[in-house]
Every structure is written in C-alpha cells, then in structure tokens.
Design an enzyme around this catalytic site. Structure first.
Site, short mmCIF file in Angstrom:
data_model
loop_
_atom_site.label_atom_id
_atom_site.label_comp_id
_atom_site.label_asym_id
_atom_site.label_seq_id
_atom_site.Cartn_x
_atom_site.Cartn_y
_atom_site.Cartn_z
N GLY A 191 0.76 -1.04 -0.04
CA GLY A 191 0.08 -0.06 -0.07
C GLY A 191 0.90 1.24 0.14
O GLY A 191 2.11 1.38 -0.66
N SER A 192 0.26 2.11 0.64
CA SER A 192 0.97 3.54 0.63
C SER A 192 2.45 3.58 1.10
O SER A 192 3.28 4.50 0.61
CB SER A 192 0.27 4.78 1.64
OG SER A 192 -1.21 4.65 0.80
#
Lengths: 404, 699
Positions: free
Chosen positions: B299-300
């Site tokens: 993810g981020s």
C-alpha cells in the site's frame, strides 16, 4: 676343464632375500598371536629364524654337493622308500589341526614328511625319466611307473589329509612328464582321472563343496564358510597401494586365520600394499627365470628335469598359495614357500634350492646335451616340432664320460 | 666322478625345450593374473574393503561437541548448551530387569509404564545392546533416577540447549532438535558454525573384541554467534507488539528495528511467538517468520519509490505544485480515486496526505522502466540475504508483464508483494542518505576462545543520491506532523515515515478481501541523523485497520523506548513534562470510548491512501460508496462527541499529535507555539472535524 664353478648369483640372492623376508613377515604376522598364546611375541619368529638359518646353512652345504650323486640308484630308491615310511609314520602321531602331518621329534621340533616327499618325488622322476630318455612316449615303460609312484605319494599325502601338498606333488609330476616329452594323450587322460577324483572327493566330503561355493561368493557367508577368504580379501584390499606399513597390519589381530602361515601373503598385501605384493611376486618371477635357466643349462637330462621339478614345484606352490589368498582359486591350505611359518617347509625348500644351485653351478651354455643333441637328430623325422632356429648348431660340446 | 648321463641315443624328437617354455609361459600368465587381481583388490576395491576393515577392526565412541553460544550484540547469552543426563538401558546386561526398570522409570518421569516395558522387553528379546530410556532429563529427575541404581541402566551426558530468555527473539534464534541439531532460525542457518565437530574415541580391537589401542579425536566446541540483536530493544519491541496485538486483536504482527547505517537488525519481532525451549511441539504457523516470509501488498508505504524516483530523476521537487485533480485520475479507462478530494498540493503535501492521484502522476512521470529499476534498487523483488532460512523474494513483476494501467497500482503499492524486511531496508536506504546496507542479523562469529573468526561485512550500494534522500526525509516527516501518521510523533524526537493499509487478497476468491487488511507503518527517527528504522506490520487487525491508527502507535512506543536507550540526543521539545501522559489523557478528556472514536476518525486522514481496490487480478481503486466498513466507522464517530482540548502553548508537533489522537484534522497556521485555536477549548467537536490552530513565536 678350467671352468670355475659358479652358482647362479641371482638365484642365490632371490632365495636368501625371500627367506629373510619370510622371517620378518612371520614376525609381523605372528607377534600378536604368539603373545596371546605364549606370552612372548617371539615364539614363532624364533623358531622360524632357527629353521631359516639352519636351512640356509643346509642349502650352502647341498650346493657344494654334486647333484649327480643323487642319480645313484640306491640313493633314489632309499629316498623314495624312506619317504614312504615317513609318510606312513605320520599316522602314528596324533592329529594336529585335524591332520596327521607331523612327526614329533625330541626337542619340540616337528617334521613334516610331505615336504620331503616333494623333493624325493622330483629326484625319482628326474632319474627315472632320464633313464627312459628317448622312450618318454612309452606308456607302460615310462608313463605308468611315474604315475604309479606319484600316485602312491599323492595318496599317502592326501590321506593325512594334506590335499594342497598332494596336489603340488601331482603338478610336479605332470610338469616333469610333460617336459620330458610324455604323450599328451596320456597326460590328458591323467588329467581327466584327476578331475574325476576331485569331483569324487567333493561328493564324498560335502564340506569341500562349501569351500568351492565360498570361493565363488565369499561374501555370501562372510561369518561362516567365507570367513577366511573374506578376512584375507579385507586384509589385501585395505592395504591399498602403499600398505599400512610394516607391522601396522590389523587383520592379523586374530581376524585373519593362519596369518603367519598359509595366509601370510595377505599380511604382506595389507602391510606393504600393492607395491610390496607385486615386488614379492616379481621376486618369485626372478626365481622362476633363473631357476628354469639353470635347469635348461644343466649338463644332463637328470639335472634339467630335477632343476625344473624343483623350481616349478616352488613357484607353482607360491602362485597357488597367493591365488588362494586372493580368492582366485578355492581355499586349500598350503604354505607360501620361503615366507610362511613352518620349519620343515623352509628346510626342505632351501635344501631343494641348494640342489638347484648346484645344478646352476654345473650349467653350460649348451644345456642338457642329450636334449640339444637330439634336437638335431630329430630333424629327419616328420613329427619333429619346430625347433629354435636362431641357435647355432652345437655338435661337439657333450663328451660322454665313463664311470670312474 | 658321478655318473653322467649319456641319454641313450634313441633318435626320438625331444620336445623338452619347447615344453619347458610352455610351462614357464603358463606360470608367467598366472603371475600376470595375480598382478591384475592385486590391482583390482588394492586399488579398485581399496575403499570398500578398507571400509569393511574399519568396521570390524574399530569401534568408536562419539563425544558430542558443545554447541556454541548465541549472544546479543552486547554479549548477553541468548542460547547456551549444558550437559545433562540422558539414560540408556543395556538389555543385554544380565541383571537388567525390564519390568522393574519400566516401573521405576515411569514413576519418576510420569510416563506410561506398559509401552515402556513392552519396548524394553522387545529390545531384550532381540538382544539390542542399547535403548534410549529418557533423553535430556532435568537435574532433579536425573538425581532420582541415579538413586534408583537400576542394573543395566546408565547415564550418558548429552548437551541440552537452553534459551534463558524464553520466548525472547524466538524467531531469530530458532530452536534445536533432540540431537542438538539446529532446526530453525539462526540455530539452523549457522548450524555448521554452532555445532562444532563431534569428537570420537576410536578403539582398535582384535577379533575377540578386545581393544588394544585407542586414539581420541577431541570434540571441537562450536563457534559462538554474536547477533546484531540488542536484547533490551528486542524486549521493548516485543512488549510494544504484544500490546498492539492485544489492542488490535490482529492475527499476527511483525516489527523490525534496524540501524540504517550498518544494516544491523536490532530487533525482529513476530507475534504470536513461542518458547524455543520446548519448540518441537510448536505449530508450523507459530514458527513462521513473518518478517521475511510474509508477502503483503504494502500500500502507501510503497509510494516512497515513486517519490524517490521522481525527485532523483529531477521530475519533481518538494515544493512543486501537483494537481490532485479533486481526488480522481483516469488511467486508460480506469478511475483511481482519493478519499479526499484535494486540489493542487505541493509534492510534500501530497505525500503527507498520501494522495493516490499524486503518487500515480509521479509514477507516470518516472515511467514504468525506471519505476521497475528503482524498485529493484531498493531491494524489492529479491531476498535481502538475512541469515535466516525461508526468506521470500516478494513479487515484483517486470515492466513487460505489467498491464497498461499497472502504474496506477504499482505507484501506490499494489500489484506488488513485499516482505517487512524489504520495506524496512527501503526506508533505511532513505535514512542512510540513499545508501542501502543489506540488513543482517549476525555481527560476528567467534571461536570457542572468544576470538572473532568472521565479521559480517554487509553488501552496500547506493540507491539514491544523498541529496534526494535528504530531500525525502523532511517530506516523510510531514506525514507524522500533518499527514496520515500523527500518532507516530515522538516525544523529544523528530520522526518520519509512511503509513500503509492494504486489503489482503482472499486466497479463496483471489480478489481483495473486504474485511482483511494489513496495516503498517514504516519510519525512522530522528530526521537529521536517523538512528533507527522501525517497521510495524499488523496482519488482520480486528476493528480499526489503518496503518496510521494501529501501526503508528507501535512505532512510537518502540522508538520512544529505543532512542533514549541508544543515547540519541533529543532533537525536539518534549511535549509533556514528567507524568505528561496522564496530563495529556486528562486534557484530552478522553475515555477509552472516545479514544476508540478518535482512532476511528483518525482514518479520515488516511482514506486517500488506504483506498483499497476490489479486484486483485485487475486492481483498481473502485468506488467505495457507502461500503460497510466506512459506514461503521462513521457511525462510531458520530455517536461519540469529543471536547476540544486546549492546545495553547504547545508546539506544532504536540498539537498535531493531540489532534491525531483525537481524530481531528489539524489546520496549522504559522509556527512556534499555539496562540489561538478554533473551536475553543471544551467545545464539542466531532472526530474528523478540522480544527484550526494559530501558532506564533512569543520571543
């Protein structure tokens, strides 16, 4: 004749070398066993050393003694008769290791008449075949008497039982008959009879079959019938190329039966490796070469045949012993000449070599005149085998001498 | 003169010469056969026959080598071996009594009597010489067995492995089997060094089994392994993770503490864990080392790759403006959205707010080839080489295997699989001015005398220029200051990092799960000269699942205990004086209930980054709509109102943290100390609401 009598140096050196090497190997192979049995590691080697020294002295004496005197009919007859008596006498003594092989002498020494029988037979055959020179083909006149006497010796020795020596007697006899020119047919028949005899023995004594199967696959019953062979192969194989080093062998630690006698070659292979074992075989090869050379150069047929009988008897026995150790042939107890522990064997072997050395002393470049002479006489005959052509014809070397 | 033969001249052919030659030839052939046989036996079969010879001639008694120590970086023992008693029965002993032995043994050891008896009787029947009765018996039981004085039973010393700290660093240490053989962890990886060489006493024996000679090969004790682990840091990290496990009820959790300059791993934590002292009965699941085996979609946190590449390649500057297109970007027909519709932000702000649109736009500027190149340079898609077995590569696809719209996923950390250790190494690269040092666990190997025989020299390579790394660090700090990870702010230290929340792929449907998430936070502190990199990955936290909510506090807990322990000088003010935590709690007027609400609302700030995609196979950020998850979150938030705390007098950082903990969006103006706030202290605020604070310098 101003010729200086000179024994064959190579033959002499090979013999002395083998005998001394034997003492050393007996020490290595027997020290632990001797210590276990008698509390001293020198028990066997001490005796072997005494016999070897005595044997070498006897050899030196015998080589001074003209072998021609052995040709005397009384000597030959006495020798054969004496041997037969001794071979019969062994049965008066208790069995040792399950066999009547020895005559016990005061002082703890033991005499093994079967060893004497080898020399006696060789002398008899050489003398007899010399007398029958030119009639070697004769069946009843030449072949049968030889087979008869040989058969008597063989039976007596086999009855001890000492089949190994009996077999060597047979081999000596066959080789002498063959070399003297006996008909191949007779020899073939004799061989066939011998084969039947062996088969008969196997049938009669089934435990011998075990030895044969053990030979074919010793590992199948490594703890039972194959034990000796397996232990022997382990000893030789573990020696590798260079061996474990003198006295460093492990198989003699009661694994290898008869390490100091019949299986001493396994100890040689283990401790001295491939190099040592091949060297020993090569020295026997040297002995064969010089021995046969001496026989061929013998001034008469008796000398030629006697020399051949002695040298072939010793070398064949050595090769047979080694073959047993290497499991090339089924196990048969027979000592390795010069090397194995055993006084009678050592003494008689060295005395035989003494005779051989005397024959070599008297040798001439032309060899057995009768043989040589007749080669040329045979030229006209159709059945004459091809002869050595490279040799210059010799006609006037042999000078018959009358009895003195 | 002796009689000389004159071989009566009968003119017959004499074959003697030839026949003698034949005899000699036969004998020579026989000799050659013997020679061949000798070569066969002594060269060809030498090995085999020597082996047989040894087997019958020698008997050897093995003596175990004492296994080496495993030490932490400060020399504290993490594993050591001690000799303990094991008992063997010798059923061939005449006085041996199987029934008696079984009965008494079973009594002392608390075993079942009958199977033991059956085993012993069977052994006796089959004349076995040696049967294990009990291995590695503890001292008290051994004493009692010795007192029994059973015939035909004797004790043998066997080394037993002890892990004095119990479960501490279990996944690093691993464990050993009964024979002291390493089966997992460092015990397995360094088994050869640790194990040493067993000694033996060889007896030469004769055919009657009488030994006549013996020689001894002394056992070589094992070498010791000095780990990079610091047992105190490990302990603190484990405690923080355990606490987080309790609070989040996550399925599992991983944390790593890494020294960025050296690549040394100071702590490696997996939860749940196990005690290596009795590890043989542990389930496979527990023994799995998530830190290097767990592949998750980052993810981020993965956005650092796109940002690094863009800045390194001079495609963007922190102050450049980037249009976040009101939270939506169309990529070849795929629409990817942010949770918050941002307009034009600076690149730094876009990172802090974790805008997907901005990350994707930067990724597109970099291009897929270069993007792939940077991913590999950071070490994604290949093993870090950590000294543990079973490490996985993760999943990084080559650009030629990308979908046309893959940049929309890769740039925001989807369509890639990473392990926690890879991610930690990537953040360490930024912390270490762009130089990646391979993370490792073994500091040195020492021989039995304590002399170092091998020191680890980790592989290093430059990934980014120092300039780029130094540019990125303040940008990542903004994440904790005003971005998605305000809960990662530290007391007394500046901190940087990035949150990540990713949906797990449901193996059954091969689609993104709606309920299973991986929440993570990777960061470092302090900013200027980072001393530690810490990554926290929580797998399937129950309830709140946002990295900024559940993982960032773990980062903070670990960092706040580790940094002072390492003697790192504080580089920013302490928010609270002694006992400040309580004060803060009071001040926040927060019960556990509104704490929940606070954390729930804190997601608000993160939605943009944690927007998960619904389809694993064709990942894209889909319309979240009124997804159940969010609905629940909002429900929780609206039910419980909060009272606005008084932030006046506090620093920007402190104010940001307080707001983050309450789930308030902070809108900061100016810098220095807070001089004014809106709404006023005590006013009712809602989680997720934006509050505005004025800062000013009083001096």
């Amino acid at each position: 004749m101003a010729r200086k009598l000179q024994a064959d140096e190579w033959l002499f050196a090979a013999t002395v070398g083998l005998a001394l090497f034997g003492v050393v190997m007996v020490y290595s192979a027997s020290a632990d066993l001797a210590y276990a049995e008698n509390g001293t590691q020198y028990h066997y080697v001490g005796r072997q050393a005494i016999w070897t020294v005595a044997g070498l002295l006897a050899m030196m004496c015998v080589m001074q003694f003209d072998y021609g005197r052995l040709r005397d009919r009384r000597v030959v007859a006495g020798l054969v008769a004496g041997t037969v008596v001794l071979l019969l006498a062994v049965f008066l003594f208790p069995r040792i290791n399950g066999a009547h092989r020895w005559i016990r002498l005061p002082g703890g020494f033991r005499l093994q008449p079967s060893e004497l029988s080898k020399l006696a037979l060789a002398i008899f055959l050489a003398r007899f075949l010399e007398r029958r020179a030119g009639e070697e083909h004769a069946l009843w006149k030449t072949f049968a008497p030889c087979v008869l006497v040989t058969g008597l010796f063989v039976m007596l020795v086999a009855a001890e039982p000492d089949l190994g020596t009996a077999m060597m007697l047979g081999v000596t006899s066959v080789v002498l008959l063959f070399a003297a020119g006996a008909r191949l047919l007779y020899l073939g028949v004799l061989g066939g009879v011998g084969l039947v005899g062996i088969v008969f023995m196997i049938v009669l004594f089934p435990w011998r079959l075990g030895r044969v199967t053990a030979f074919l696959d010793p590992w199948a019953d490594a703890q039972g019938t194959g034990f000796q062979v397996v232990q022997s192969l382990i000893a030789v194989g573990s020696g590798g190329t260079e061996g474990l080093g003198f006295a460093q062998g492990r198989q003699k630690m009661l694994f290898l039966p008869f390490a100091h006698s019949d299986f001493i070659f396994a100890v040689v292979g283990e401790e001295l490796g491939l190099l040592g074992a091949l060297t020993l075989v090569a020295v026997f090869g040297l002995f064969l070469w010089r021995g046969v050379r001496a026989a061929r150069r013998a001034p008469d047929r008796f000398g030629m045949l006697l020399g051949l009988g002695i040298v072939v008897g010793i070398v064949a026995q050595a090769l047979f012993n080694i073959s047993v150790v290497l499991s090339l042939v089924p196990t048969k107890g027979i000592p390795l000449p010069f090397i194995s522990y055993g006084g009678s064997s050592m003494m008689l072997t060295l005395v035989s070599v003494g005779v051989l050395l005397n024959i070599s002393q008297q040798g001439t470049a032309q060899g057995d005149a009768a043989t040589t002479h007749r080669e040329f006489a045979a030229k006209s005959l159709p059945a004459a085998p091809p002869q050595r052509r490279g040799r210059a014809p010799v006609t006037q070397t042999w000078r018959p001498e009358g009895r003195s | 003169m002796p009689e000389r033969s004159n071989a009566k001249t009968k003119n017959r052919p004499d074959a003697s010469r030839q026949r003698v030659s034949i005899v000699v030839l036969l004998l020579v052939l026989w000799m050659i056969a013997i020679g061949v046989r000798l070569v066969h036996l002594q060269v060809g079969q030498h090995e085999q026959l020597s082996d047989r010879a040894r087997r019958q001639q020698q008997q050897s008694a093995k003596s175990n080598a004492l296994r080496g120590l495993i030490l932490d970086r400060n020399g504290h023992e993490l594993a050591r071996s001690l000799d303990v008693d094991s008992f063997v029965a010798e059923p061939t002993d005449e006085k041996f009594d199987a029934r008696e032995t079984a009965k008494k043994f079973a009594a002392v050891l608390g075993l079942d009597e009958s199977p033991l008896r059956a085993r012993l009787e069977e052994a006796r029947k089959s004349k076995r010489k040696f049967v294990w009765l009990a291995r590695q018996v503890d001292a008290e039981q051994a004493r009692r067995i010795h007192e029994l004085k059973l015939a035909g039973v004797r004790a043998v010393k066997e080394p037993k492995r002890y892990y004095p700290n119990g479960a501490l660093a279990a996944h690093v240490l691993g464990y050993v089997g009964t024979d002291d053989e390493g089966l997992a962890g460092i015990e397995l990886y360094q088994n050869a060094s640790l194990g040493g060489e067993a000694g033996k006493t060889v007896f030469d024996k004769d055919a009657r089994h009488k030994a006549f000679n013996s020689f001894e090969v002394e056992a070589q004790p094992g070498q010791s392994i000095v780990l990079t682990i610091d047992q105190n840091i490990q302990y603190q990290a484990e405690r923080a993770v355990a606490e987080a496990m309790e609070q989040t009820r996550a399925k599992s959790a991983t944390a790593l503490v890494l020294e960025p300059r050296t690549g040394e791993i100071l702590a490696l934590v997996n939860a749940p864990t196990f005690d290596p002292n009795g590890a043989r009965k542990i389930s496979e699941e527990l023994r799995k080392n998530q830190a290097l085996q767990n592949i998750y979609e980052p993810g981020s946190t993965f956005k650092i790759v796109a940002y690094s590449a863009a800045i390194e390649e001079k495609l963007a500057r922190p102050t450049d403006m980037i249009d976040c297109q009101m939270g939506s970007i169309n990529l070849l027909g795929r629409t990817i959205r942010d949770t918050h519709a941002y307009g034009t932000l600076t690149v730094t702000e876009a990172l802090a707010k974790s805008s997907n649109v901005a990350a994707i736009k930067l990724g597109l500027r970099v291009g897929k080839e270069r993007m792939y190149d940077y991913m590999r340079r950071f070490g994604f898609g290949e093993r870090t080489g950590i000294e543990l077995k079973g490490e996985t590569r993760g999943i990084v696809r080559k650009p030629e295997n990308w979908h046309p719209s893959s940049m929309g996923s890769v740039a925001i950390g989807q369509e890639v699989g990473v392990t926690p250790i890879q991610m930690a190494a990537a953040f360490a690269t930024i912390a270490n001015d762009g130089v990646r040092v391979a993370p490792h666990l073994v500091r040195e190997v020492r021989d039995a005398n304590g002399q170092a025989v091998q020191r680890t020299a980790p592989e290093t390579h430059r990934v980014l220029s120092a300039e780029t790394a130094r540019t990125l660090r303040p940008m990542l700090e903004s994440v904790t200051v005003s971005g998605t990870a305000k809960l990662a702010q530290l007391d007394g230290y500046t901190a940087a990092g990035k949150t990540g929340t990713a949906q797990k792929i449901d193996p059954a449907t091969r689609a993104y799960s709606k309920t299973k998430y991986v929440a993570s936070f990777a960061g470092f502190a302090p900013i200027e000269n980072p001393a530690v990199v810490i990554i926290v990955v929580l797998d399937e936290p129950a309830g709140s699942y946002y990295g900024g909510t559940v993982a960032a506090p773990v980062f903070r807990a670990i960092a706040e205990s580790v940094l002072p322990y390492l003697g790192v000088a504080p580089d920013t003010e302490f928010k609270t004086p002694a006992g400040g935590q309580d004060e803060l709690a009071l001040e926040m007027n927060a019960t556990q209930a509104n704490r929940d609400a606070a954390s729930a609302t804190a997601h608000h700030a993160q939605y943009s980054s944690q927007e998960p995609a619904a389809q694993a196979m064709l990942p894209q950020v889909v319309e979240r709509g009124a997804g159940g998850v969010r609905e629940v979150v909002y429900a929780a938030a609206t039910e419980r109102a909060l009272l606005m705390p008084d932030v006046r007098g506090r620093s920007v950082r402190e104010a940001a943290r307080i707001c983050a903990q309450l789930g308030l969006e902070l809108e900061a103006h100016g810098d220095g100390r807070a001089i004014g706030q809106s709404p006023a202290a005590g006013a009712r605020v809602e989680a997720g609401q934006t509050v505005s604070v004025e800062f000013g310098r009083s001096d």
